[in-house]
Write an enzyme that holds these catalytic residues in place. Sequence first.
Site, PDB file in Angstrom:
ATOM      1  N   HIS A 142      26.232   8.211  39.001  1.00 50.72           N
ATOM      2  CA  HIS A 142      25.960   9.449  38.275  1.00 50.72           C
ATOM      3  C   HIS A 142      27.259  10.233  38.129  1.00 50.72           C
ATOM      4  O   HIS A 142      27.966  10.477  39.098  1.00 50.72           O
ATOM      5  CB  HIS A 142      24.935  10.295  39.033  1.00 50.72           C
ATOM      6  N   LYS A 163      30.321  19.526  35.566  1.00 53.40           N
ATOM      7  CA  LYS A 163      30.937  18.257  35.151  1.00 53.40           C
ATOM      8  C   LYS A 163      31.030  18.139  33.630  1.00 53.40           C
ATOM      9  O   LYS A 163      32.081  17.775  33.088  1.00 53.40           O
ATOM     10  CB  LYS A 163      30.137  17.078  35.723  1.00 53.40           C
ATOM     11  N   ASP A 181      26.454  11.271  32.354  1.00 55.67           N
ATOM     12  CA  ASP A 181      25.268  11.197  33.208  1.00 55.67           C
ATOM     13  C   ASP A 181      25.193   9.876  33.969  1.00 55.67           C
ATOM     14  O   ASP A 181      25.249   9.858  35.198  1.00 55.67           O
ATOM     15  CB  ASP A 181      23.991  11.425  32.396  1.00 55.67           C
TER      16      ASP A 181
END
Length: 311
Positions: A142, A163, A181
Amino acid sequence: MAQVNIQQLFEDKQERLSLVWVGGEKGTDRVLESEVVNASNRGLIGHMNLIHPNWVQVLSSTELDYLHALSPAELATALTQLEEGEPLCLIVAGETEIPKGLLDFANRTHTPLFRSPLGSVQLMWMIRHYIVKGLADSTTRHGVFLDVLGVGVMITGDSGVGKSELALELITRGSGLVADDITELYRISPETLEGRCPDLLRDFLEVRGLGMLNIRTMFGETAVRRKKSLKLIVHLYRPPFDDLSKLERLPTSGVEEILGIKISKVELPVMAGRNLAVLVEAAARNFVLQQRGIDTMKEFIERHEQHMQEQ
């Protein structure tokens, strides 16, 4: 479990290698699985070898001339040995005529038989690369995976740490998006992890408040990458205090092991006023220097120790 499907191999390489399926059409469901390869001492692909068979047997003019020179009985013996090796498929390189006995063997045993006008060495090089990638160990992580100044950088951290916003700023500064993601990681060599994006998420970056952004459409072709080797992990975290002076000034470099490969790791605290994009670019530049044998942290410590000894 990773596997290579012979039908998919043919379709993926048909145009590039000018492949023609000339025999064994009923063998479309054949697959080569990573577990089988790992448990075997056989080679993936190579020139036809009846003593030490390969999973994919390539026949150049040399092997075909050898088969043409055999008597019917000798040819039958050779093909029996070939059948015992249970090859995934056969590929004829060049324009030499295919012996009828070999074609009959392919149809009888449902062993796919391809033909390509390319030379055997070029053929083997390209198909070996395809099979190795198809059988590579894989996992997922992730985070956001980017090409930052030529370095494959994965940005990780808890949900909501920033992020995607950081990735968007880096993209505006010239970095390229590989995956957001979910990043698929494949071990394509003993020391290389290749990161790719799932087809469903390709080109998209999710930013809170803006939703899904198509980076290719917004910034052009140069803002996205199909794949990239992972070299550096940048982990974002929120420190339990708001005072930068309490952070360690000279942190030690870390590593994270993924699929048995150690990846350099840097941890960056997320605090108001910090330009994280500049810091990530600096981390990427510093990684490149370290790969060239230039360790600025080590150099500073040695200089400091030398200075202390001179006092």
